[in-house]
Write an enzyme that holds these catalytic residues in place. Structure first.
Site, mmCIF file in Angstrom:
data_model
loop_
_atom_site.group_PDB
_atom_site.id
_atom_site.type_symbol
_atom_site.label_atom_id
_atom_site.label_comp_id
_atom_site.label_asym_id
_atom_site.label_seq_id
_atom_site.Cartn_x
_atom_site.Cartn_y
_atom_site.Cartn_z
ATOM 1 N N ASP A 93 -0.616 66.458 45.985
ATOM 2 C CA ASP A 93 -0.984 66.096 47.349
ATOM 3 C C ASP A 93 0.007 65.021 47.813
ATOM 4 O O ASP A 93 0.884 64.575 47.067
ATOM 5 C CB ASP A 93 -2.442 65.630 47.441
ATOM 6 C CG ASP A 93 -2.999 65.822 48.860
ATOM 7 O OD1 ASP A 93 -2.194 65.902 49.808
ATOM 8 O OD2 ASP A 93 -4.226 65.882 49.024
HETATM 9 C C1 BGC Z 1 -4.183 66.031 52.471
HETATM 10 C C2 BGC Z 1 -3.826 67.473 52.214
HETATM 11 C C3 BGC Z 1 -2.759 67.931 53.176
HETATM 12 C C4 BGC Z 1 -1.557 67.021 53.024
HETATM 13 C C5 BGC Z 1 -0.374 67.410 53.881
HETATM 14 C C6 BGC Z 1 -2.963 65.153 52.545
HETATM 15 O O1 BGC Z 1 -3.295 63.896 53.031
HETATM 16 O O2 BGC Z 1 -5.050 65.580 51.454
HETATM 17 O O3 BGC Z 1 -4.991 68.259 52.329
HETATM 18 O O4 BGC Z 1 -2.438 69.268 52.945
HETATM 19 O O5 BGC Z 1 -1.949 65.702 53.362
HETATM 20 O O6 BGC Z 1 -0.576 67.134 55.216
#
Ligand code: BGC
Length: 753
Positions: A294
């Site tokens: 993530d």
């Molecule tokens: C989130 C993800 C997301 C990623 C990219 C993160 O903060 O937890 O779900 O896909 O950001 O935007």
């Protein structure tokens, strides 16, 4: 570590072939191409393929902190040097084409980029938030909306979406409940798989196929006390029984990527958890795609207190099985040196790069790096009338009628005066819901506009704000009470703003903000019929004027067509048919609350006795509105529950049927639900578990017999040693209209003879 190319390949193909997605297959020439590339790549180029950065060319950085490379010249240089494998969260064909040219024409090996993005419930046409849409309990329909989202996303130059969120959300205080399919493992599994199929189609090479990334692996929805980014302390059994199956279903549906969760599990951050990301994900679950971290989650291993420094964090993440690092840049910075020093074997890197390149090959990117980059498609396939119509249908289907004393529907031809009161009546900033960053602001339909468009005489509608979302406004309540007094019926549009749900929006109480509650209570005292239109991204605990309203509708965040869909339901053009994917408790303090809870040794029974029972001093531990609940304007009745033979042989099946009748005077749809309870087991079982559901549409007076077939595997649970097993014995079965009540029978599973 040896790399078995053939087994990697058959792994990718295996999961595809199992579902008949044979067109995902890589030709031998593509495998050779990947091998050849890997043999020629420097460690820098390999680390580059394992690096995903936010697309600073088209700045679009959803809720996250500034990180990565914001300087566009530097980002361009990095791509030209082959030091980036994936860009995310930029949209638009022209920009993507330029970036792809840098990768394909200017970098030494010409490996194409993947363009990824968070298309969670739509690109320009915004569909209901996933939790809202889950209310349709209808995988086939969810697959259709996912397809429409994929058509728009790929038209805008994206190849991959960070969706669906396959996390089972057990605590409504957690803000990300809104992104998934709710509290139940079976519903989440079915809808996640449907979304994967809808995004990808069976053919990943199609220009409009959007690669899915079910996230966040794993048990992110079990963070303690619903605290975002928090810790998960969970048994191996519950992990496997509740939180892994939606991922398994998504992989079986063809998903070839996943994302490690931000959270830690049992003391180990998921991003550094080799047992989770390698032993369980690949060993037990047979996943053969690649794993994203993530957003900066590898770097966060330091703050977790698990890695000494950034270098150590990169080492731990890659050894655990994170193939692609999102946004921290740690891999490109540290992997070359980590390999040189022997801290990370080159073989580990090669495995990760191969996984990524196989997916690029499966998407057809090597043959056609310009796939999904067509201005003509971009000009014609985004925000189409057909998508808008589907969004309206999806929005109406997502509405759940929680209670109704007959005030709804409001017949538009009866000339009744309607007062629309509350901060969401004319509001356009909170119709999309969280994670709709690409939607054009202000293009969603608010409730007042929707009603005006549908009412034969729109002068009968009065709109009064009455209160802001979190604070009162001077004279607001007086104006609202006056408007209510002059109306025949009052619609109260109250609830949460979209920035009260989603990532990093955990709440301690899941109630209507006090200022709005005061508004509702004052308006209710005016004595007019009240219909509450809830705006929300989670289950809520409702009180006083809201709970006692003549009718209450759960309307979530319904997307672009919000106002039209709400008008469709309120004015009776569409019969509400949604069912709750999350239980509404009586009080916030009951959270974590889910219907498939355990009996305890002292359950509250129907005889009314509550002393020394498993309950809170102030409330029963039941739900105000249970999972699966949802009313209609017509009346459905179930009868004739039949089990051909209540004895289920070990390798046999059993058919359970019941007759559904529309006893009312309108056409409508009902979701018939089958639940079981294992009476005695070597590990205590929930008081109910959803196993089957079917949405049935019936004209008035008509009946249909709904048939469900169960086999031993439906009765399995995760027992000792993490093994799935079924145990012979007695099972309750209910066929009903929610997770409470219903027609009851019992079946017996007999051991193999
Ligand atoms: C989130 C993800 C997301 C990623 C990219 C993160 O903060 O937890 O779900 O896909 O950001 O935007």
């Amino acid at each position: 570590m040896t790399i078995d190319r053939r087994s990697l390949l058959s792994g990718i193909l295996g999961s595809a072939v199992a579902l008949g997605f044979s067109r995902v297959a890589l030709a031998a020439s593509e495998v050779e191409r990947v091998d050849d590339l890997i043999s020629r790549m420097t460690i820098e180029e390999k680390a580059g393929q394992m690096t995903c950065l936010a697309d600073a060319f088209r700045p679009f950085n959803p809720p996250n902190p500034d990180a990565g490379i914001q300087d566009v010249k530097r980002l361009a240089q990095e791509i030209r040097k082959g030091r980036v494998g994936c860009l995310f969260n930029g949209i638009g064909v022209a920009g993507a084409r330029k970036a792809q040219e840098m990768a394909v024409n200017d970098s030494r090996l010409g490996i194409p980029l993947i363009f990824a993005g968070d298309v969670i419930h739509g690109l320009k046409t915004i569909f209901p938030v996933p939790l809202g849409e889950a209310s349709c309990f209808d995988p086939a329909f969810v697959q259709r909306t996912a397809r429409a989202m994929a058509v728009e996303a790929t038209a805008a130059g994206l190849h991959l979406t960070f969706a669906p969120m396959a996390d089972v959300a057990r605590d409504q205080r957690w803000g990300r409940v809104v992104e998934g399919a709710g509290e139940d493992v079976v519903l989440t599994s079915l809808l996640s798989a449907a979304r994967v199929r809808g995004f990808q189609t069976g053919d990943l090479r199609r220009n409009d196929s959007l690669v899915a990334c079910p996230k966040h692996f794993a048990a992110y929805g079990a963070v303690a006390a619903g605290l975002e980014y928090g810790s998960v302390d969970i048994s191996d059994e519950t992990l496997r029984e509740t939180h892994l199956p939606p991922f398994g279903a998504s992989f079986a549906a063809g998903a070839l990527t996943t994302m490690a969760a931000f959270s830690e599990i049992n003391g180990v951050p998921a991003t550094a958890d080799r047992s989770l990301l390698t032993d369980i994900l690949r060993g037990e679950m047979g996943f053969r795609g690649f794993v994203f971290s993530d957003y900066t989650a590898d770097e966060e291993l330091v703050a977790h207190g698990f890695a000494e420094d950034d270098r150590d964090a990169a080492r731990l993440a890659v050894l655990a099985g994170v193939d692609m690092s999102m946004q921290s840049g740690l891999y490109i910075r540290y992997l070359p040196e980590l390999v040189k020093s022997g801290a990370v074997p080159m073989a580990t890197i090669d495995v990760a790069v191969r996984r990524i390149l196989y997916v690029k090959a499966a998407m057809g990117l090597f043959d056609n790096p310009w796939r999904s980059l067509d201005e003509k498609v971009e000009a014609t396939q985004i925000a189409t009338p057909a998508h808008r119509a589907l969004a309206r249908e999806a929005a109406a289907r997502s509405v759940v009628l929680l209670q109704n004393d007959g005030v709804l529907p409001i017949d538009p031809d009866r000339g009744r005066k309607i007062a629309l009161i509350g901060p969401f009546g004319e509001d356009r900033d909170n119709v999309y819901g969280p994670w709709a960053f690409y939607g054009d602001p202000g293009k969603g339909v608010d409730i007042a506009s929707g009603l005006r468009a549908a009412m034969p005489d729109s002068s009968l509608l009065t709109v009064v704000r009455g209160s802001d979302i979190r604070t009162g406004i001077p004279g607001g309540i007086d104006a609202a009470v006056k408007a209510a007094g002059a109306a025949d019926v009052v619609l109260l549009a109250v609830g949460e703003s979209q920035d009260m749900t989603g990532e990093a929006q955990s709440r301690t109480t899941i109630e209507i903000p006090a200022a709005q509650q005061a508004l509702v209570d004052a308006v209710a005292a005016a004595g007019k019929p009240i219909v509450v239109l809830l705006r929300h991204g989670r289950a809520l605990a409702l009180h006083d004027g809201v709970a006692n309203a003549n009718a209450v509708l759960a309307t979530w965040f319904l997307g672009s067509e919000s106002g039209h869909a709400i008008a469709d339901v309120v004015l009776g053009k569409v019969d509400p048919s949604g069912k709750l994917p999350v239980s509404f408790p009586w009080e916030s303090g009951q959270e974590p609350f889910f219907y498939d809870r355990k009996s305890t040794g002292r359950p509250v029974l129907d005889n009314g006795s509550t002393e020394y029972k498993a309950r809170y001093a102030t409330t029963d531990n039941s739900a105000r509105y249970p999972f699966g609940h949802g009313l209609s304007y017509t009346q459905f009745a179930l009868d004739q529950l039949k089990v051909a033979d209540p004895a289920l042989r070990w390798d046999g099946t059993i058919e359970i049927s019941a007759r559904l009748t529309n006893k009312g005077s309108r056409k409508g749809a009902e979701v018939v639900q089958l639940y079981i309870r294992d009476r005695v087991a070597s590990r205590t079982r929930p008081i109910r578990e959803l196993k089957r559901m079917e949405r049935v549409t019936l004209d008035p007076g008509r009946s249909r017999t709904v048939r469900f077939t169960l086999s031993r595997t439906d009765l399995e649970f995760v027992g000792a040693d993490n093994q799935r097993l079924a145990e012979p014995g007695l099972f309750d079965v209910w066929v009903g209209q929610s997770s409470t009540g219903g027609l009851h029978t019992q079946i017996t599973l007999y051991a193999a003879v």
